[in-house]
Structures are given as C-alpha cells and as structure tokens.
Design a protein around this motif. Structure first.
Motif, mmCIF file in Angstrom:
data_model
loop_
_atom_site.group_PDB
_atom_site.id
_atom_site.type_symbol
_atom_site.label_atom_id
_atom_site.label_comp_id
_atom_site.label_asym_id
_atom_site.label_seq_id
_atom_site.Cartn_x
_atom_site.Cartn_y
_atom_site.Cartn_z
ATOM 1 N N TYR A 60 -70.503 -47.628 -13.401
ATOM 2 C CA TYR A 60 -69.606 -47.120 -12.369
ATOM 3 C C TYR A 60 -70.102 -47.335 -10.942
ATOM 4 O O TYR A 60 -69.483 -46.860 -10.001
ATOM 5 C CB TYR A 60 -69.337 -45.631 -12.619
ATOM 6 C CG TYR A 60 -68.621 -45.437 -13.930
ATOM 7 C CD1 TYR A 60 -67.247 -45.586 -14.023
ATOM 8 C CD2 TYR A 60 -69.334 -45.165 -15.089
ATOM 9 C CE1 TYR A 60 -66.592 -45.457 -15.234
ATOM 10 C CE2 TYR A 60 -68.687 -45.031 -16.305
ATOM 11 C CZ TYR A 60 -67.323 -45.179 -16.372
ATOM 12 O OH TYR A 60 -66.677 -45.059 -17.575
ATOM 13 N N ILE A 61 -71.228 -48.039 -10.786
ATOM 14 C CA ILE A 61 -71.713 -48.279 -9.433
ATOM 15 C C ILE A 61 -71.118 -49.567 -8.879
ATOM 16 O O ILE A 61 -70.770 -50.480 -9.616
ATOM 17 C CB ILE A 61 -73.261 -48.344 -9.354
ATOM 18 C CG1 ILE A 61 -73.804 -49.548 -10.139
ATOM 19 C CG2 ILE A 61 -73.896 -47.046 -9.782
ATOM 20 C CD1 ILE A 61 -75.243 -49.867 -9.860
ATOM 21 N N LEU A 62 -71.013 -49.631 -7.556
ATOM 22 C CA LEU A 62 -70.624 -50.845 -6.877
ATOM 23 C C LEU A 62 -71.765 -51.828 -7.054
ATOM 24 O O LEU A 62 -72.927 -51.482 -6.838
ATOM 25 C CB LEU A 62 -70.388 -50.543 -5.394
ATOM 26 C CG LEU A 62 -69.905 -51.662 -4.507
ATOM 27 C CD1 LEU A 62 -68.513 -52.125 -4.947
ATOM 28 C CD2 LEU A 62 -69.838 -51.188 -3.058
ATOM 29 N N LYS A 63 -71.496 -53.034 -7.436
ATOM 30 C CA LYS A 63 -72.545 -54.004 -7.778
ATOM 31 C C LYS A 63 -73.047 -54.793 -6.563
ATOM 32 O O LYS A 63 -73.498 -55.918 -6.685
ATOM 33 C CB LYS A 63 -72.049 -54.956 -8.866
ATOM 34 C CG LYS A 63 -71.604 -54.289 -10.168
ATOM 35 C CD LYS A 63 -72.700 -53.530 -10.862
ATOM 36 C CE LYS A 63 -72.374 -53.094 -12.245
ATOM 37 N NZ LYS A 63 -71.676 -51.880 -12.431
ATOM 38 N N ILE A 64 -72.989 -54.177 -5.390
ATOM 39 C CA ILE A 64 -73.507 -54.790 -4.171
ATOM 40 C C ILE A 64 -74.729 -53.983 -3.747
ATOM 41 O O ILE A 64 -74.617 -52.782 -3.525
ATOM 42 C CB ILE A 64 -72.434 -54.798 -3.057
ATOM 43 C CG1 ILE A 64 -71.201 -55.576 -3.517
ATOM 44 C CG2 ILE A 64 -72.994 -55.373 -1.765
ATOM 45 C CD1 ILE A 64 -70.029 -55.478 -2.565
ATOM 46 N N PRO A 65 -75.913 -54.624 -3.627
ATOM 47 C CA PRO A 65 -77.121 -53.853 -3.317
ATOM 48 C C PRO A 65 -77.111 -53.204 -1.933
ATOM 49 O O PRO A 65 -77.629 -52.118 -1.758
ATOM 50 C CB PRO A 65 -78.255 -54.861 -3.434
ATOM 51 C CG PRO A 65 -77.650 -56.185 -3.656
ATOM 52 C CD PRO A 65 -76.192 -56.023 -3.882
ATOM 53 N N VAL A 66 -76.545 -53.879 -0.937
ATOM 54 C CA VAL A 66 -76.431 -53.312 0.414
ATOM 55 C C VAL A 66 -75.085 -53.719 0.991
ATOM 56 O O VAL A 66 -74.564 -54.789 0.699
ATOM 57 C CB VAL A 66 -77.556 -53.772 1.372
ATOM 58 C CG1 VAL A 66 -78.905 -53.248 0.935
ATOM 59 C CG2 VAL A 66 -77.596 -55.265 1.527
ATOM 60 N N LEU A 67 -74.537 -52.843 1.824
ATOM 61 C CA LEU A 67 -73.237 -53.129 2.416
ATOM 62 C C LEU A 67 -73.172 -52.581 3.842
ATOM 63 O O LEU A 67 -72.448 -51.648 4.130
ATOM 64 C CB LEU A 67 -72.120 -52.527 1.550
ATOM 65 C CG LEU A 67 -70.698 -52.961 1.850
ATOM 66 C CD1 LEU A 67 -70.539 -54.465 1.771
ATOM 67 C CD2 LEU A 67 -69.738 -52.277 0.896
ATOM 68 N N PRO A 68 -73.972 -53.170 4.748
ATOM 69 C CA PRO A 68 -73.920 -52.685 6.133
ATOM 70 C C PRO A 68 -72.627 -53.141 6.810
ATOM 71 O O PRO A 68 -72.176 -54.271 6.605
ATOM 72 C CB PRO A 68 -75.141 -53.337 6.776
ATOM 73 C CG PRO A 68 -75.372 -54.580 5.978
ATOM 74 C CD PRO A 68 -74.928 -54.245 4.576
ATOM 75 N N ASN A 69 -72.056 -52.277 7.597
ATOM 76 C CA ASN A 69 -70.868 -52.623 8.367
ATOM 77 C C ASN A 69 -71.286 -53.625 9.435
ATOM 78 O O ASN A 69 -72.206 -53.378 10.205
ATOM 79 C CB ASN A 69 -70.286 -51.357 8.995
ATOM 80 C CG ASN A 69 -68.997 -51.604 9.725
ATOM 81 O OD1 ASN A 69 -68.790 -52.648 10.331
ATOM 82 N ND2 ASN A 69 -68.126 -50.619 9.672
ATOM 83 N N ILE A 70 -70.593 -54.744 9.511
ATOM 84 C CA ILE A 70 -70.957 -55.812 10.440
ATOM 85 C C ILE A 70 -70.960 -55.335 11.889
ATOM 86 O O ILE A 70 -71.737 -55.822 12.703
ATOM 87 C CB ILE A 70 -70.042 -57.048 10.240
ATOM 88 C CG1 ILE A 70 -70.618 -58.278 10.955
ATOM 89 C CG2 ILE A 70 -68.632 -56.737 10.703
ATOM 90 C CD1 ILE A 70 -69.921 -59.572 10.587
ATOM 91 N N ILE A 84 -82.155 -52.178 7.621
ATOM 92 C CA ILE A 84 -82.221 -52.413 6.178
ATOM 93 C C ILE A 84 -83.035 -53.678 5.925
ATOM 94 O O ILE A 84 -82.820 -54.695 6.568
ATOM 95 C CB ILE A 84 -80.810 -52.604 5.577
ATOM 96 C CG1 ILE A 84 -79.942 -51.379 5.823
ATOM 97 C CG2 ILE A 84 -80.904 -52.915 4.083
ATOM 98 C CD1 ILE A 84 -78.480 -51.586 5.451
ATOM 99 N N GLU A 85 -83.953 -53.592 4.969
ATOM 100 C CA GLU A 85 -84.708 -54.763 4.545
ATOM 101 C C GLU A 85 -84.475 -54.970 3.048
ATOM 102 O O GLU A 85 -84.711 -54.063 2.254
ATOM 103 C CB GLU A 85 -86.201 -54.589 4.812
ATOM 104 C CG GLU A 85 -87.016 -55.800 4.397
ATOM 105 C CD GLU A 85 -88.488 -55.642 4.700
ATOM 106 O OE1 GLU A 85 -89.008 -56.437 5.485
ATOM 107 O OE2 GLU A 85 -89.104 -54.703 4.143
ATOM 108 N N VAL A 86 -84.003 -56.158 2.706
ATOM 109 C CA VAL A 86 -83.758 -56.511 1.307
ATOM 110 C C VAL A 86 -84.684 -57.668 0.964
ATOM 111 O O VAL A 86 -84.650 -58.709 1.616
ATOM 112 C CB VAL A 86 -82.292 -56.944 1.068
ATOM 113 C CG1 VAL A 86 -82.054 -57.212 -0.413
ATOM 114 C CG2 VAL A 86 -81.325 -55.897 1.583
#
Length: 155
Positions: A28-38, A118-120
């Motif tokens: 049930y999780i969103l499969k995107i590791p990070v989603l910063p607003n541009i 954020i650091e990925v």
C-alpha cells in the motif's frame, strides 16, 4: 466499539480478522522513494563515478550543468530523477558493508526552511538491484538497470 458515551466490546468474524491481520503494508505504499515538490528545490546535484552534474532553478532561470536551459528541459530532467521506483523491500541486514561505493547520489537542496534537503544514494546490492538510501536510512531496493540508465542520461 463505541456507542454514545459507552465503550462496548464486540465480536468480529474470524475471516474479517484474518483479512486485517494478513495485510502487507508494503503493498500500500507509494513506490517512489522521494517526491520533493519541484517548487521547493533550488538546486540538485547528481553525482556518480563519472562526475558531478548540477541543476538549478531561480527566478525563472534554469541551469543544467554549464548551460542555460528552458523550463521544459529542466522539468524533464527533474522528473527523470524521480522515476526510479521501489522494486522491493531490502531484506534484513546481516553485516553492513561500509566499503560500498555509491553508483549514484542525488542531492536536492531546498529553498524553504519548512522542507529539509534530501540525499538519495543508490548503492550496489547485487547484479539486479541497488539499495536505496534516503537521508541515511535504507529500507528498499530499486532495479539496477533503472539507476544505470539514469547515470547514462546525465553523464
């Protein structure tokens, strides 16, 4: 169960309880590791063994590495950074390999105090997958070919 001002206990059919207890949160999780607003990102660093690529947006001016870019080109590159999807959960860790060299590191620098940077980091895991490390925590895997394709796009 609550009825008015009284708390009461009720029975739940065994099949309903089994259904609730068998739910896997990963499904049930969103499969995107990070989603910063541009709009909250002032600059981005993309780093691999091949070098460092920088992107920035400020006051309607977009720069991609050493050249000026238009908004569409910048947005497309930014979107590609978010397209690496979670492919699975990271299995329980045994001994930590602290000598791993990252395949790719992406740093999002924010332009607002309300949102942190954020650091990925994508570390090698095996031939098929990479470990996704977000701000020092690793829980998921991504497909290695997606990360390698992103490296080819920027380098």
């Amino acid at each position: 169960v609550s009825e008015g001002d009284k708390d009461t206990a009720g029975l739940l059919p065994e099949s309903a309880a089994d259904t609730l207890l068998s739910i896997d949160p990963y499904d049930y999780i969103l499969k995107i590791p990070v989603l910063p607003n541009i709009t909250t990102v002032s600059s981005v660093e993309v780093e691999s063994a091949k070098g460092l690529y920088t992107m920035s947006a400020q006051d309607g001016t977009y720069r991609m590495d050493s050249h000026k870019a238009d908004e569409e080109e910048y947005n497309e590159a930014f979107q590609r950074l978010l397209n690496i999807l979670i492919a699975g959960e990271l299995p329980e860790k045994g001994e930590e390999d602290t000598q791993k060299e990252p395949i790719l590191t992406v740093r999002f620098f924010r332009n607002t105090e309300e949102a942190s940077d954020i650091e990925v980091i994508y570390y090698p895991y095996d031939e098929e997958y990479v470990e996704i490390n977000v701000n020092g925590s690793s829980f998921f895997l991504a497909e290695r070919k997606e990360v390698e394709s992103l490296c080819e796009y920027f380098f």
